[in-house]
Design an enzyme around this catalytic site. Structure first.
Site, PDB file in Angstrom:
ATOM      1  N   SER A  55      60.281  22.173  53.954  1.00 60.98           N
ATOM      2  CA  SER A  55      59.881  23.562  53.703  1.00 60.98           C
ATOM      3  C   SER A  55      58.789  23.979  54.698  1.00 60.98           C
ATOM      4  O   SER A  55      57.976  23.151  55.098  1.00 60.98           O
ATOM      5  CB  SER A  55      59.345  23.644  52.274  1.00 60.98           C
ATOM      6  OG  SER A  55      59.342  24.961  51.816  1.00 60.98           O
ATOM      7  N   PRO A  56      58.756  25.246  55.080  1.00 58.79           N
ATOM      8  CA  PRO A  56      57.708  25.667  56.018  1.00 58.79           C
ATOM      9  C   PRO A  56      56.310  25.425  55.449  1.00 58.79           C
ATOM     10  O   PRO A  56      56.057  25.756  54.291  1.00 58.79           O
ATOM     11  CB  PRO A  56      57.957  27.164  56.200  1.00 58.79           C
ATOM     12  CG  PRO A  56      59.116  27.534  55.370  1.00 58.79           C
ATOM     13  CD  PRO A  56      59.653  26.330  54.689  1.00 58.79           C
ATOM     14  N   GLN A  82      60.660  30.021  60.909  1.00 55.81           N
ATOM     15  CA  GLN A  82      60.349  31.034  59.892  1.00 55.81           C
ATOM     16  C   GLN A  82      59.449  32.083  60.532  1.00 55.81           C
ATOM     17  O   GLN A  82      58.306  31.790  60.905  1.00 55.81           O
ATOM     18  CB  GLN A  82      59.631  30.398  58.692  1.00 55.81           C
ATOM     19  CG  GLN A  82      59.414  31.410  57.567  1.00 55.81           C
ATOM     20  CD  GLN A  82      58.458  30.918  56.487  1.00 55.81           C
ATOM     21  OE1 GLN A  82      57.357  30.465  56.807  1.00 55.81           O
ATOM     22  NE2 GLN A  82      58.861  31.016  55.225  1.00 55.81           N
ATOM     23  N   TYR A  99      52.522  38.417  52.180  1.00 53.17           N
ATOM     24  CA  TYR A  99      52.352  38.756  53.595  1.00 53.17           C
ATOM     25  C   TYR A  99      52.962  40.143  53.848  1.00 53.17           C
ATOM     26  O   TYR A  99      53.374  40.822  52.907  1.00 53.17           O
ATOM     27  CB  TYR A  99      52.948  37.652  54.482  1.00 53.17           C
ATOM     28  CG  TYR A  99      52.197  36.344  54.297  1.00 53.17           C
ATOM     29  CD1 TYR A  99      50.823  36.283  54.539  1.00 53.17           C
ATOM     30  CD2 TYR A  99      52.841  35.199  53.845  1.00 53.17           C
ATOM     31  CE1 TYR A  99      50.113  35.113  54.336  1.00 53.17           C
ATOM     32  CE2 TYR A  99      52.137  34.004  53.645  1.00 53.17           C
ATOM     33  CZ  TYR A  99      50.774  33.976  53.894  1.00 53.17           C
ATOM     34  OH  TYR A  99      50.062  32.822  53.694  1.00 53.17           O
ATOM     35  N   ARG A 114      63.035  34.528  52.624  1.00 51.95           N
ATOM     36  CA  ARG A 114      62.202  33.957  51.548  1.00 51.95           C
ATOM     37  C   ARG A 114      61.578  35.082  50.733  1.00 51.95           C
ATOM     38  O   ARG A 114      60.970  36.000  51.281  1.00 51.95           O
ATOM     39  CB  ARG A 114      61.124  33.036  52.128  1.00 51.95           C
ATOM     40  CG  ARG A 114      60.298  32.383  51.036  1.00 51.95           C
ATOM     41  CD  ARG A 114      59.432  31.233  51.532  1.00 51.95           C
ATOM     42  NE  ARG A 114      60.075  29.949  51.281  1.00 51.95           N
ATOM     43  CZ  ARG A 114      59.422  28.803  51.071  1.00 51.95           C
ATOM     44  NH1 ARG A 114      58.112  28.764  51.108  1.00 51.95           N
ATOM     45  NH2 ARG A 114      60.069  27.688  50.854  1.00 51.95           N
ATOM     46  N   ARG A 117      55.243  19.681  49.794  1.00 46.41           N
ATOM     47  CA  ARG A 117      54.160  18.686  49.740  1.00 46.41           C
ATOM     48  C   ARG A 117      54.647  17.232  49.790  1.00 46.41           C
ATOM     49  O   ARG A 117      54.009  16.407  50.466  1.00 46.41           O
ATOM     50  CB  ARG A 117      53.271  18.944  48.524  1.00 46.41           C
ATOM     51  CG  ARG A 117      52.417  20.206  48.724  1.00 46.41           C
ATOM     52  CD  ARG A 117      51.880  20.730  47.429  1.00 46.41           C
ATOM     53  NE  ARG A 117      52.941  21.094  46.526  1.00 46.41           N
ATOM     54  CZ  ARG A 117      52.774  21.401  45.243  1.00 46.41           C
ATOM     55  NH1 ARG A 117      51.577  21.362  44.715  1.00 46.41           N
ATOM     56  NH2 ARG A 117      53.786  21.753  44.484  1.00 46.41           N
TER      57      ARG A 117
HETATM   58  C1  LIG Z   1      49.978  23.226  53.273  1.00 47.38           C
HETATM   59  C2  LIG Z   1      51.042  24.208  52.888  1.00 47.38           C
HETATM   60  C3  LIG Z   1      51.357  25.237  53.755  1.00 47.38           C
HETATM   61  C4  LIG Z   1      52.364  26.141  53.445  1.00 47.38           C
HETATM   62  N1  LIG Z   1      52.745  27.090  54.348  1.00 47.38           N
HETATM   63  C5  LIG Z   1      53.829  27.856  54.121  1.00 47.38           C
HETATM   64  C6  LIG Z   1      54.373  28.689  55.126  1.00 47.38           C
HETATM   65  O1  LIG Z   1      53.920  28.711  56.258  1.00 47.38           O
HETATM   66  N2  LIG Z   1      55.430  29.451  54.814  1.00 47.38           N
HETATM   67  C7  LIG Z   1      55.998  29.439  53.576  1.00 47.38           C
HETATM   68  O2  LIG Z   1      56.959  30.172  53.321  1.00 47.38           O
HETATM   69  N3  LIG Z   1      55.524  28.624  52.622  1.00 47.38           N
HETATM   70  C8  LIG Z   1      54.475  27.828  52.866  1.00 47.38           C
HETATM   71  N4  LIG Z   1      54.044  26.942  51.912  1.00 47.38           N
HETATM   72  C9  LIG Z   1      54.787  26.856  50.643  1.00 47.38           C
HETATM   73  C10 LIG Z   1      55.820  25.736  50.718  1.00 47.38           C
HETATM   74  O3  LIG Z   1      56.816  25.997  51.689  1.00 47.38           O
HETATM   75  C11 LIG Z   1      56.490  25.541  49.357  1.00 47.38           C
HETATM   76  O4  LIG Z   1      57.183  26.716  49.028  1.00 47.38           O
HETATM   77  C12 LIG Z   1      55.489  25.190  48.258  1.00 47.38           C
HETATM   78  O5  LIG Z   1      54.542  24.251  48.713  1.00 47.38           O
HETATM   79  C13 LIG Z   1      56.192  24.607  47.022  1.00 47.38           C
HETATM   80  O6  LIG Z   1      56.903  23.442  47.352  1.00 47.38           O
HETATM   81  P1  LIG Z   1      56.389  21.955  46.952  1.00 47.38           P
HETATM   82  O7  LIG Z   1      56.161  21.963  45.475  1.00 47.38           O
HETATM   83  O8  LIG Z   1      57.514  21.047  47.369  1.00 47.38           O
HETATM   84  O9  LIG Z   1      55.119  21.706  47.714  1.00 47.38           O
HETATM   85  C14 LIG Z   1      53.028  26.040  52.204  1.00 47.38           C
HETATM   86  C15 LIG Z   1      52.672  25.027  51.332  1.00 47.38           C
HETATM   87  C16 LIG Z   1      51.719  24.104  51.650  1.00 47.38           C
HETATM   88  C17 LIG Z   1      51.409  22.991  50.691  1.00 47.38           C
END
Ligand SMILES: Cc1cc2nc3c(=O)[nH]c(=O)nc-3n(C[C@H](O)[C@H](O)[C@H](O)COP(=O)(O)O)c2cc1C
Ligand SMILES: Cc1cc2nc3c(=O)[nH]c(=O)nc-3n(C[C@H](O)[C@H](O)[C@H](O)COP(=O)(O)OP(=O)(O)OC[C@H]3O[C@@H](n4cnc5c(N)ncnc54)[C@H](O)[C@@H]3O)c2cc1C
Length: 770
Positions: free
Chosen positions: A424-425, A502, A583, A631, A725
């Protein structure tokens, strides 16, 4: 002590007999308004765990119950002309009447006084009692009297059901789904004694009204159900024993949660138990189990604290504390299962093929996972895995163990992902001038080699003032594209992974410090002016953005187009438009952040107008054979904000504009949001959008094991799973998860191959040691 149980259902009777057995000096009365053998209802099912506890607490009644039990392992689903069956599910059922009669006899033998035909006015009828147990069911008078104390939260659910019986015997827990011209009806059927089966028919309010069932009496309702379910009934009639119910006998389930479970009325302590305290929908058949477990726990607390009046306050406090946790867990599972049956007609029945429909039904409570199904019925699960893999285009021999759903390929436009796991981004705040640097090569390269099918870099900003922080990636010049090209080539040369870009614009959340210097905190120097849908700051004291005007929109659209052209020139495989998390584009979609009065604000079409303009502009320059996902924040988690229903409308608009997938995230739109986190907490949004709107989806959020991903994909709740994560903790998450579920056929990078066998052996040894 003097104990009065008001209500002689399973809760009151079982608590009465346990307490008398544990402490014969207690004077215990169970007051019941009905006759001893007069009860309504058919069979009830319970779990092995409750039965095990009952064997410990009162072996005598447990033995009688067990001899009266009907046990069955199979679930059979009748659906669209098919009959599918799986085994290993282990239920026990008993007639409600029979259960109550066993408990009544046991009470009598132990000298519990049973006062039948006595309609109690409430707890104050028993001033001499030390403890009054309100076991008087869902409509508890006692609970209603002290509503201010107990704070009951009652929610009447939308579906209608009628609880019937039949003399036809079924050898499996049978579900039959039937479509009428007005919608779907389902029957939940299980045998509970030598002659009888329970037969509950359920449908939506709309279908109930459209068929005029609200105007039919019981006899005609039964006739209607008999005709509709004639095939599964095989000519047997349906029977009712709810003669006391007036009108049509179709009910709505009421979900009950209480803020407090006990009260001192000035004379006696009063405590809620069973359906008077909480309800759990029959979709997972747990109401009786909860009532019996309550009785056991309250008795256990008296054993622990002492059977004395002065101990009652502590006993009741500890009872409530312990039971609250278990009840919440069951209510949660019951809610998922109940909601599945509420939406089955509009979301699954018409959309899913019978095989996937069956899988979705079996996992409806989300307590039974993919690997759990393997334990229950390996043959059935492996057959389903083969079906899934073949549908994904793999050639699978009948007798081989094939890959699980997350390892099947996924094709969209001209791009085939080797599996369904996405990195994921994730913003890393480690770029300089928006450039991919050494950090990104190592970070993203490692994750590509770690087995994911698609690797997204973080949100990549379309202009310098589109960044969240000075450390964000950008794509507005050729130097940045050149670095991207190197990364894309590296990933393509060294792994099977595809690369995703993205694209986003930070909007009012821009010009902030990098995360570890203060998340969302404005830059003290070197910042830039902000733009958004409306002139509302993200933080109360934060910088106020300018509401975008026409020239801003034209400039930003042009920036997105330039970034897309640069991304296309890098050979990247996949583009995602970031319309989530508050955003810039998200700020147009949410009514919390979009207060515009022109054609870019107001209803859904207007709020989506600008994000759709950007989408269409980038779609026009992005290669036709490559996909674009969008998204969305599918829930603002804030009163007055977007909900999943709004997200579904936006999803349909993006689908119509040519979006290939919706990436279903949530939140981060409003600072004061109140998200409800939990395992797979955003997956329901993906499920809804995929199956109600008919567009492919990405599920994301608290998906942390292969078992989670496989359960989501196999049930058709998403097409792909994005893992964030866990990928920070383990770049090779995908390869490691394959090994954990024993899938040794998944290849590792040739340079690392020497470690694969040892890793798998160590895991197998650790599992065997457990
Ligand atoms: C450090 C960090 C940076 C993130 N940056 C982005 C981002 O640039 N773009 C985005 O759409 N989501 C971003 N997210 C959200 C993640 O893509 C994801 O949707 C969210 O962490 C939930 O997934 P998880 O439970 O597997 O961590 C970020 C999350 C984390 C932890
Ligand atoms: C369609 C349907 C299917 C179900 N299927 C299942 C299932 O498969 N498995 C399962 O475990 N559960 C099932 N249940 C739920 C289950 O019936 C209840 O959760 C369970 O009976 C709760 O037990 P209880 O003792 O708390 O309350 P109840 O069984 O409701 O007993 C309350 C008793 O109090 C009496 N009473 C009420 N007011 C007074 C008063 N003022 N004075 C004297 N007496 C009074 C009532 O007559 C009644 O006998 C189902 C329920 C429904 C509606």
């Amino acid at each position: 002590m003097r104990i009065v149980c008001v209500g002689g259902g399973p809760a009151g009777l079982y608590f009465g007999l346990l307490m008398k057995k544990l402490h014969p000096e207690h004077a215990i009365t169970v007051v019941e308004r009905n006759q001893p053998y007069d009860t309504f209802g058919w069979g009830v099912v319970f779990s092995d765990a409750t039965m095990a506890a009952m064997r410990i607490w009162d072996p005598e009644s447990a033995a009688e119950i067990e001899t009266a039990f009907n046990h069955w392992d199979d679930i059979e689903v009748w659906f669209k002309g098919t009959r599918q069956r799986t085994t290993g599910h282990g239920f026990v059922g008993i007639g409600r009447k029979q259960l109550l009669n066993i408990l009544q006899r046991r009470c009598m033998r132990l000298d519990v006084e049973l006062a039948f035909n006595q309609d109690a006015g409430g707890d104050l009828d028993f001033p001499e009692a030390d403890l009054v147990v309100a076991s008087d069911g869902l409509n508890s008078k006692i609970r209603n009297r002290y509503a201010g104390v107990f704070q009951p939260d009652l929610v009447v659910r939308p579906n209608r059901y009628i609880w019937l019986g039949t003399k036809k015997l079924y050898d499996a827990f049978t579900f039959d789904f039937r479509r009428t011209e007005h919608g779907w009806f389902q029957a939940h059927i299980y045998r509970f004694d030598a002659e009888t089966s329970t037969f509950i028919v359920e449908t939506t309010e709309e279908a109930y009204i459209a068929h005029g069932l609200d105007r039919l009496d019981q006899r005609d309702s039964i006739k209607f159900c008999q005709e509709l379910f004639a095939e599964v009934l095989g000519g047997a009639p349906l029977l009712s024993n709810a003669r006391h119910l007036r009108g049509s006998a179709w009910l709505n389930f009421t979900r009950l949660i209480c803020g407090k479970w006990s009260h001192f009325n000035g004379e006696s302590h009063v405590v809620l138990m069973g359906d008077a305290a909480h309800t759990a929908h029959f979709a997972i058949g747990s109401g009786t189990k909860l009532a019996l477990d309550d009785a056991i726990e309250l008795a256990r607390q008296f054993e622990a604290h002492g059977h004395r009046r002065e101990k009652i306050p502590e006993v009741l406090a500890d009872y409530e504390e312990v039971r609250r946790v278990d009840v919440a867990r069951i209510q949660n599972a019951a809610r998922n299962a109940m909601e599945w049956f509420e939406v089955v007609g509009r979301r699954y029945a018409d959309q899913l093929e019978p095989e996937q429909f069956m899988y979705s039904m079996l996992t409806r409570s989300q307590r039974i996972s993919h690997e759990n199904l393997r334990l229950r019925d390996k043959n059935w699960l492996e057959g389903y895995e083969r079906w899934f893999a073949r549908r994904a285009g793999l050639a699978v021999a009948e007798d081989e163990r094939c890959v699980s759903p997350m390892f099947t390929p996924f094709t969209v436009r001209g791009v085939t992902l080797p599996n369904r796991i996405i990195v994921s981004p994730m913003a890393m705040y480690s770029a300089k001038d928006g450039l991919i640097g050494d950090f990104h090569f190592v970070h993203l390269g490692a994750r590509a080699m770690g087995g994911a099918g698609l690797v997204f870099a973080e949100m990549t900003c379309v202009s310098p003032d589109a960044r969240i922080t000075p450390g964000c990636l950008g794509l507005w010049n050729e130097a940045q594209a050149a670095q991207w090209r190197r990364l894309v080539d590296y990933v393509h040369d060294n792994s099977a992974a595809k690369v995703g870009v993205q694209l986003g614009h930070a909007g009012r959340k821009g010009s902030t410090k990098v995360a570890w210097e203060g998340i969302d905190q404005p830059l003290e120097e070197g910042g830039w002016p902000l733009i958004s849908a409306s002139a509302l700051p993200y933080l109360t004291q934060g910088p106020i953005p300018r509401a975008m005007d026409r020239s801003d929109r034209e400039r930003v659209t042009a920036d997105f187009v330039r970034a897309t052209e640069l991304a296309a020139s890098t050979g990247a495989d996949w583009l995602e438009l970031h319309c989530a998390h508050g955003y810039l584009l998200s700020s147009f979609l949410s009514p919390l952040t979009n207060r515009r009065e022109d054609e870019y604000g107001g209803g859904h079409q207007n709020r989506a107008r600008y994000p759709l303009e950007v989408f269409r502009a980038i779609r026009a320059v992005w290669p036709v054979d490559k996909p674009i996902s969008v998204r969305l924040s599918c829930h603002d988690w804030t009163e007055g904000g977007n909900t999943p229903d709004d997200a579904a409308i936006f999803a349909s608009l993006f689908k119509a504009a040519g979006a290939d997938l919706i990436d279903c995230s949530s939140g981060q739109v409003w600072k004061g949001e109140k998200p409800v986190y939990g395992r797979l907490f955003q997956t329901p949004f993906s499920d809804k959008i995929r199956n109600e709107i008919g567009v492919a989806t990405i599920a994301v959020g608290a998906i942390s094991e292969a078992d989670h991903a496989n359960s989501i994909l196999a049930a058709g709740r998403a097409d792909l799973c994005a893992i964030a994560r866990p990928h920070l903790a383990d770049p090779s998450w995908t390869l490691h998860e394959a090994a954990k579920i024993g899938l040794t056929s998944i290849g590792w990078p040739k340079q690392y191959y020497a470690a694969k066998g040892q890793y798998e052996t160590n895991l197998a040894r650790a599992a065997a040691g457990k």
